[in-house]
Motif scaffolding. Structure first.
Motif, PDB file in Angstrom:
ATOM      1  N   SER B 156       0.822  -1.216   0.000  1.00 58.23           N
ATOM      2  CA  SER B 156       0.000   0.000   0.000  1.00 58.23           C
ATOM      3  C   SER B 156       0.853   1.262   0.000  1.00 58.23           C
ATOM      4  O   SER B 156       0.468   2.261  -0.592  1.00 58.23           O
ATOM      5  CB  SER B 156      -0.955   0.004   1.200  1.00 58.23           C
ATOM      6  OG  SER B 156      -0.236   0.065   2.407  1.00 58.23           O
ATOM      7  N   LYS B 157       2.022   1.226   0.647  1.00 59.96           N
ATOM      8  CA  LYS B 157       2.858   2.418   0.724  1.00 59.96           C
ATOM      9  C   LYS B 157       3.892   2.489  -0.403  1.00 59.96           C
ATOM     10  O   LYS B 157       4.710   3.397  -0.434  1.00 59.96           O
ATOM     11  CB  LYS B 157       3.551   2.485   2.092  1.00 59.96           C
ATOM     12  CG  LYS B 157       2.586   2.418   3.282  1.00 59.96           C
ATOM     13  CD  LYS B 157       1.501   3.480   3.212  1.00 59.96           C
ATOM     14  CE  LYS B 157       0.598   3.475   4.440  1.00 59.96           C
ATOM     15  NZ  LYS B 157      -0.182   2.235   4.594  1.00 59.96           N
ATOM     16  N   THR B 159       2.973   1.229  -4.044  1.00 59.11           N
ATOM     17  CA  THR B 159       2.237   1.518  -5.276  1.00 59.11           C
ATOM     18  C   THR B 159       0.844   2.064  -4.982  1.00 59.11           C
ATOM     19  O   THR B 159       0.133   2.441  -5.911  1.00 59.11           O
ATOM     20  CB  THR B 159       2.080   0.245  -6.134  1.00 59.11           C
ATOM     21  OG1 THR B 159       1.209  -0.663  -5.447  1.00 59.11           O
ATOM     22  CG2 THR B 159       3.420  -0.422  -6.383  1.00 59.11           C
ATOM     23  N   GLY B 160       0.436   2.067  -3.714  1.00 61.03           N
ATOM     24  CA  GLY B 160      -0.865   2.625  -3.352  1.00 61.03           C
ATOM     25  C   GLY B 160      -2.007   1.626  -3.324  1.00 61.03           C
ATOM     26  O   GLY B 160      -3.124   1.987  -2.958  1.00 61.03           O
ATOM     27  N   HIS B 161      -1.739   0.362  -3.680  1.00 62.01           N
ATOM     28  CA  HIS B 161      -2.831  -0.619  -3.754  1.00 62.01           C
ATOM     29  C   HIS B 161      -3.234  -1.124  -2.370  1.00 62.01           C
ATOM     30  O   HIS B 161      -3.104  -2.308  -2.054  1.00 62.01           O
ATOM     31  CB  HIS B 161      -2.427  -1.786  -4.653  1.00 62.01           C
ATOM     32  CG  HIS B 161      -2.295  -1.399  -6.093  1.00 62.01           C
ATOM     33  ND1 HIS B 161      -1.184  -0.760  -6.592  1.00 62.01           N
ATOM     34  CD2 HIS B 161      -3.156  -1.525  -7.133  1.00 62.01           C
ATOM     35  CE1 HIS B 161      -1.354  -0.519  -7.883  1.00 62.01           C
ATOM     36  NE2 HIS B 161      -2.541  -0.972  -8.240  1.00 62.01           N
TER      37      HIS B 161
END
Lengths: 324, 324
Positions: B156-157, B159-161
């Motif tokens: 999540s930190k 690529t943001g997924h």
């Protein structure tokens, strides 16, 4: 980017709605006024439930018990000094005397498909309902979630999407449901697998359970062949109960078509297990001992493609003819 | 159907390979001879690590500690009588005297981005490395996984997924890695989220870390605006260290650009927290107390789209002008 963030809108609620409607269509569980807890498959649910029960129990370890033959996976519930699965060690009398012990009821049962009720009377029993779907058994009364407020379910045994890892629990107690969800997917389950589950479940709903009918036809045909094959095999016995009962899904009597063949080998050579015998004929199986039973028992999976099943039947027939 | 079953071929190994190459590209961790454990996000990893450490510890509860300000999520590691997070209660001296206590080191730290080392010397320290990526900080020496054989990471930190729930641990000890994987995704993580992670990570690799450069440019611009804004605000202070160091990724000095603004309000009206003040100007934040700090502190997320950030800056400027 609306779906990239932690809680993509509308995904979880749509899956939950689909699951409630799916239970209604199959007639296998009442979900009104019950909480749904999601996890990445039902296997993590099994262990986190024991962790939560352990954390509120007084003694160490928390003992977990299931009647034999029990699902082979339960042995991995044992965890450090905290949780111990005692299905192997304790018989029904010993388990009944163990006040704090928790019973797991798998119904229909793995490996044999037996319809089961709790053996012990405890405030909380864990129901493993993975196989309670129309392709495997008759649907009589829907599971009474109010009377039994903790049951575990998995998508893998409904639509086959095992690798998507979608499991859920039907839970009566809000505090227990919250505690479970804090350990299972605390920040939501993976969005992508939820979307696959939504597609699969909504397809089942739109086709009014076509997959149930297809699965029944497939498994009925296979069990006809299996029973035919075993009829003249005097040293081998089917040990599935293969019960029949009135089925509300089809509105007639249905005889069980479980996804595993549970069998016994009679007159085995010394030191040889039923599994050894099967494997010597090229047949994959899991030995009876994993299920708490003697080595004369074995479980064969019927979750195979039709050509593989046909080869399996040939190999069994060959074994029957050669060794019996 | 090859991807429907429990262990779809080639998925896990391809993700693992991508992650090892990603760490090499970012220069943020050595992974040679280390085991990778997958979970549905790093949050479940935090709790299952404490469960495993608890199950092999002698005392009850297992105490978990982190230096203040600590990540607000650690307080939910407390679990029944088994695990207790004592970051709030115990100062460094008390923690050092507590022999069996486990230290969590978040580096760069949440909320402030500080580069941290263990405070206590214990055989096993848990490193939370969620923010150790080039868009947030300089990359000096890669994290020495051999010296610190338990670190936690999350997609999540990078690529943001966030909604795909992909987390992993870099673990030195095979037995610990196996025990962790038995609790996290015991039958594999969801295939669909693994495939999304593979696509995202392979894109980062193919573009040689374009997202790192993009993230740095974005955050550098934002921090320039933030520092400009605070320069004349005598009652408000940035509390991020904003350290600088030689960065091997760009081969020059880089000043930290953390994803959260950690700030202090000075001269607050009585009974009013910094969070109250910010919220009264329409600014979302998390109060300092969640991080073990006085109510004069607050954390603001910079994980927002540019138009939202611009509005945030306007609101801050308005607050500075009106209240100071």
């Amino acid at each position: 980017s609306e779906r990239l963030g932690y809680f993509p809108a509308g995904i979880r609620s749509r899956l939950e709605e689909g699951i409630r409607r799916l239970h209604k269509l199959a007639g296998n569980a009442l979900t009104d006024n019950m909480h749904i807890v999601f996890a990445d498959g039902s296997t993590p649910l099994l262990s986190l439930v024991t962790m939560i029960l352990q954390s509120s129990s007084k003694g160490l370890p928390l003992k977990v018990w299931a009647r034999k033959p029990f699902y082979s996976g339960y042995s991995s519930l044992s965890f450090g000094d905290l949780v111990k699965f005692v299905g192997q060690e304790e018989n029904e009398t010993a388990a009944a005397a163990d006040e704090s012990l928790v019973e797991f009821v798998t119904s229909p049962n793995n490996p044999d498909g037996e319809i089961r009720s709790p053996v012990l009377s405890r405030p909380l029993t864990v129901f493993d309902k993975a196989y309670s779907w129309p392709m495997y058994t008759f649907m009589d009364e829907p599971f009474n979630s109010s009377a039994h407020p903790l049951s575990l379910w998995t998508l893998s045994k409904v639509t086959g999407h095992a690798s998507s890892r979608v499991g859920w629990a039907i839970v009566g107690d809000k505090a227990l449901a919250d505690a479970m969800q804090m350990l299972a997917c605390p920040i939501g389950c993976p969005m992508e697998s939820q979307m696959v589950a939504i597609s699969a479940i909504e397809h089942v709903l739109q086709t009014e359970g076509e997959i149930f009918k297809w699965g029944r036809a497939k498994f009925t045909e296979r069990w006809r062949k299996i029973e035919d094959g075993f009829r003249n095999a005097s040293c081998y016995r089917i040990r599935n109960p293969l019960a029949q009962g009135f089925d509300r899904f089809s509105q007639k009597v249905y005889k069980q078509t479980p996804p595993y063949l549970w069998m016994e080998c009679l007159n085995l050579p010394a030191q040889k297990s039923c599994g050894d015998m099967l494997r010597s004929f090229g047949i994959k199986c899991r030995d009876g001992e994993y299920f708490g039973m003697p080595p004369s028992y074995a479980r064969l999976s019927l979750y195979v493609a039709t050509p593989v099943f046909d080869v399996l039947m040939q190999k069994l027939t060959n074994m029957f003819a050669t060794t019996c």
